[in-house]
Scaffold this motif. Sequence first.
Motif, PDB file in Angstrom:
ATOM      1  N   ALA A  85       0.826  -1.206   0.000  1.00  0.00           N
ATOM      2  CA  ALA A  85       0.000   0.000   0.000  1.00  0.00           C
ATOM      3  C   ALA A  85       0.858   1.252   0.000  1.00  0.00           C
ATOM      4  N   VAL A  86       0.254   2.322  -0.498  1.00  0.00           N
ATOM      5  CA  VAL A  86       0.851   3.652  -0.486  1.00  0.00           C
ATOM      6  C   VAL A  86      -0.251   4.642  -0.113  1.00  0.00           C
ATOM      7  N   ASP A  87       0.059   5.523   0.828  1.00  0.00           N
ATOM      8  CA  ASP A  87      -0.823   6.644   1.154  1.00  0.00           C
ATOM      9  C   ASP A  87      -0.200   7.879   0.512  1.00  0.00           C
ATOM     10  N   PHE A  88      -1.010   8.683  -0.167  1.00  0.00           N
ATOM     11  CA  PHE A  88      -0.468   9.878  -0.821  1.00  0.00           C
ATOM     12  C   PHE A  88      -1.553  10.900  -1.085  1.00  0.00           C
ATOM     13  N   TYR A  89      -1.095  12.079  -1.477  1.00  0.00           N
ATOM     14  CA  TYR A  89      -1.975  13.133  -1.952  1.00  0.00           C
ATOM     15  C   TYR A  89      -1.252  13.847  -3.079  1.00  0.00           C
ATOM     16  N   ILE A  90      -1.975  14.664  -3.813  1.00  0.00           N
ATOM     17  CA  ILE A  90      -1.397  15.449  -4.909  1.00  0.00           C
ATOM     18  C   ILE A  90      -1.340  16.905  -4.445  1.00  0.00           C
ATOM     19  N   ASP A  91      -0.138  17.457  -4.470  1.00  0.00           N
ATOM     20  CA  ASP A  91       0.074  18.835  -4.025  1.00  0.00           C
ATOM     21  C   ASP A  91      -0.825  19.802  -4.804  1.00  0.00           C
ATOM     22  N   GLY A  92      -1.597  20.588  -4.083  1.00  0.00           N
ATOM     23  CA  GLY A  92      -2.432  21.601  -4.715  1.00  0.00           C
ATOM     24  C   GLY A  92      -3.735  21.098  -5.305  1.00  0.00           C
ATOM     25  N   VAL A  93      -4.072  19.824  -5.070  1.00  0.00           N
ATOM     26  CA  VAL A  93      -5.316  19.245  -5.591  1.00  0.00           C
ATOM     27  C   VAL A  93      -6.145  18.772  -4.404  1.00  0.00           C
ATOM     28  N   SER A  94      -7.421  19.045  -4.422  1.00  0.00           N
ATOM     29  CA  SER A  94      -8.305  18.580  -3.357  1.00  0.00           C
ATOM     30  C   SER A  94      -8.165  17.064  -3.213  1.00  0.00           C
ATOM     31  N   VAL A  95      -7.994  16.607  -1.983  1.00  0.00           N
ATOM     32  CA  VAL A  95      -7.878  15.166  -1.748  1.00  0.00           C
ATOM     33  C   VAL A  95      -9.187  14.471  -2.121  1.00  0.00           C
ATOM     34  N   TYR A  96     -10.299  15.167  -1.980  1.00  0.00           N
ATOM     35  CA  TYR A  96     -11.588  14.592  -2.373  1.00  0.00           C
ATOM     36  C   TYR A  96     -11.653  14.393  -3.895  1.00  0.00           C
ATOM     37  N   THR A  97     -11.069  15.327  -4.633  1.00  0.00           N
ATOM     38  CA  THR A  97     -11.013  15.189  -6.096  1.00  0.00           C
ATOM     39  C   THR A  97     -10.139  14.004  -6.475  1.00  0.00           C
ATOM     40  N   LEU A  98      -8.971  13.894  -5.835  1.00  0.00           N
ATOM     41  CA  LEU A  98      -8.079  12.752  -6.079  1.00  0.00           C
ATOM     42  C   LEU A  98      -8.778  11.444  -5.721  1.00  0.00           C
ATOM     43  N   GLN A  99      -9.446  11.422  -4.597  1.00  0.00           N
ATOM     44  CA  GLN A  99     -10.129  10.209  -4.141  1.00  0.00           C
ATOM     45  C   GLN A  99     -11.205   9.770  -5.130  1.00  0.00           C
ATOM     46  N   ALA A 100     -12.000  10.723  -5.627  1.00  0.00           N
ATOM     47  CA  ALA A 100     -13.048  10.396  -6.601  1.00  0.00           C
ATOM     48  C   ALA A 100     -12.435   9.849  -7.888  1.00  0.00           C
ATOM     49  N   TRP A 101     -11.340  10.453  -8.329  1.00  0.00           N
ATOM     50  CA  TRP A 101     -10.652   9.978  -9.539  1.00  0.00           C
ATOM     51  C   TRP A 101     -10.101   8.572  -9.309  1.00  0.00           C
ATOM     52  N   ALA A 102      -9.432   8.354  -8.171  1.00  0.00           N
ATOM     53  CA  ALA A 102      -8.843   7.042  -7.870  1.00  0.00           C
ATOM     54  C   ALA A 102      -9.909   5.968  -7.738  1.00  0.00           C
ATOM     55  N   ASP A 103     -11.080   6.345  -7.235  1.00  0.00           N
ATOM     56  CA  ASP A 103     -12.172   5.383  -7.089  1.00  0.00           C
ATOM     57  C   ASP A 103     -12.547   4.783  -8.448  1.00  0.00           C
ATOM     58  N   LYS A 104     -12.421   5.577  -9.482  1.00  0.00           N
ATOM     59  CA  LYS A 104     -12.734   5.098 -10.836  1.00  0.00           C
ATOM     60  C   LYS A 104     -11.540   4.395 -11.491  1.00  0.00           C
ATOM     61  N   GLU A 105     -10.337   4.824 -11.163  1.00  0.00           N
ATOM     62  CA  GLU A 105      -9.141   4.362 -11.869  1.00  0.00           C
ATOM     63  C   GLU A 105      -8.388   3.210 -11.202  1.00  0.00           C
ATOM     64  N   TRP A 106      -8.475   3.081  -9.876  1.00  0.00           N
ATOM     65  CA  TRP A 106      -7.705   2.053  -9.168  1.00  0.00           C
ATOM     66  C   TRP A 106      -8.591   0.830  -8.933  1.00  0.00           C
ATOM     67  N   PRO A 107      -8.216  -0.334  -9.493  1.00  0.00           N
ATOM     68  CA  PRO A 107      -9.102  -1.495  -9.419  1.00  0.00           C
ATOM     69  C   PRO A 107      -9.029  -2.306  -8.132  1.00  0.00           C
ATOM     70  N   TYR A 108      -8.102  -2.012  -7.229  1.00  0.00           N
ATOM     71  CA  TYR A 108      -7.894  -2.859  -6.054  1.00  0.00           C
ATOM     72  C   TYR A 108      -8.418  -2.161  -4.794  1.00  0.00           C
ATOM     73  N   SER A 109      -7.678  -2.182  -3.710  1.00  0.00           N
ATOM     74  CA  SER A 109      -8.214  -1.601  -2.475  1.00  0.00           C
ATOM     75  C   SER A 109      -7.939  -0.100  -2.406  1.00  0.00           C
ATOM     76  N   LEU A 110      -8.932   0.614  -1.906  1.00  0.00           N
ATOM     77  CA  LEU A 110      -8.842   2.068  -1.793  1.00  0.00           C
ATOM     78  C   LEU A 110      -9.449   2.479  -0.457  1.00  0.00           C
ATOM     79  N   GLY A 111      -8.618   3.118   0.356  1.00  0.00           N
ATOM     80  CA  GLY A 111      -9.096   3.652   1.620  1.00  0.00           C
ATOM     81  C   GLY A 111      -9.430   5.114   1.452  1.00  0.00           C
ATOM     82  N   TYR A 112     -10.670   5.466   1.771  1.00  0.00           N
ATOM     83  CA  TYR A 112     -11.118   6.850   1.642  1.00  0.00           C
ATOM     84  C   TYR A 112     -10.562   7.662   2.819  1.00  0.00           C
TER      85      TYR A 112
END
Length: 189
Positions: free
Chosen positions: A140-167
């Motif tokens: 696992a890796v925990d991360f965020y994108i500098d200058g981007v809403s974490v909620y926006t990243l999370q919504a994008w990852a929810d669609k793009e990452w096929p395995y486990s995703l912790g909100y």
Amino acid sequence: MSTIRLASAAKFYKELPHQIAAWNALEAALTPKQIEDFAELYRSATEVKAGAFKPSSPFSYKLTPNVTYGELTQQSEARRFVAQHQCDTALVLAQFVQKARDHFGRPAIITSGHRPPKINAQVGGASRSEHLYDAPNTGAVDFYIDGVSVYTLQAWADKEWPYSLGYGAPKGFIHIGMRPGKPRVRWDY
């Protein structure tokens, strides 16, 4: 630019102002298709070959153009991988972090990667945490994108990452992981 010249130039890209300006000039001069072709050539010229990343690799080793081994281990010998399957899993995770970085056009900040059992216990991690990298296809890796809403990243990852995703957006990061069998799993922190 030839693939050989592109690969040798990739190691010099550090997101310096003049490099960003050069990229902006390219974007202004090229069609979207030409930009995508250039980006694909850049990615293929800088991809890590399977098995090339080893537990003994230096922390400066680039798994992707912008993600290093050291970022996954917090530059700590105590967090260094000890098995090849850990490196193989880390490469998949790093490639997704790179994909997110490329999508949003901003640096990715890794807040947690590999946590061996002793360190995992010290930080209060779950006893079966994916951060242990304790089996093939587990990590696992925990991360965020500098200058981007974490909620926006999370919504994008929810669609793009096929395995486990912790909100983890309420805590300032997202958790991408893999576990045996590679199931699609979602949960809130």
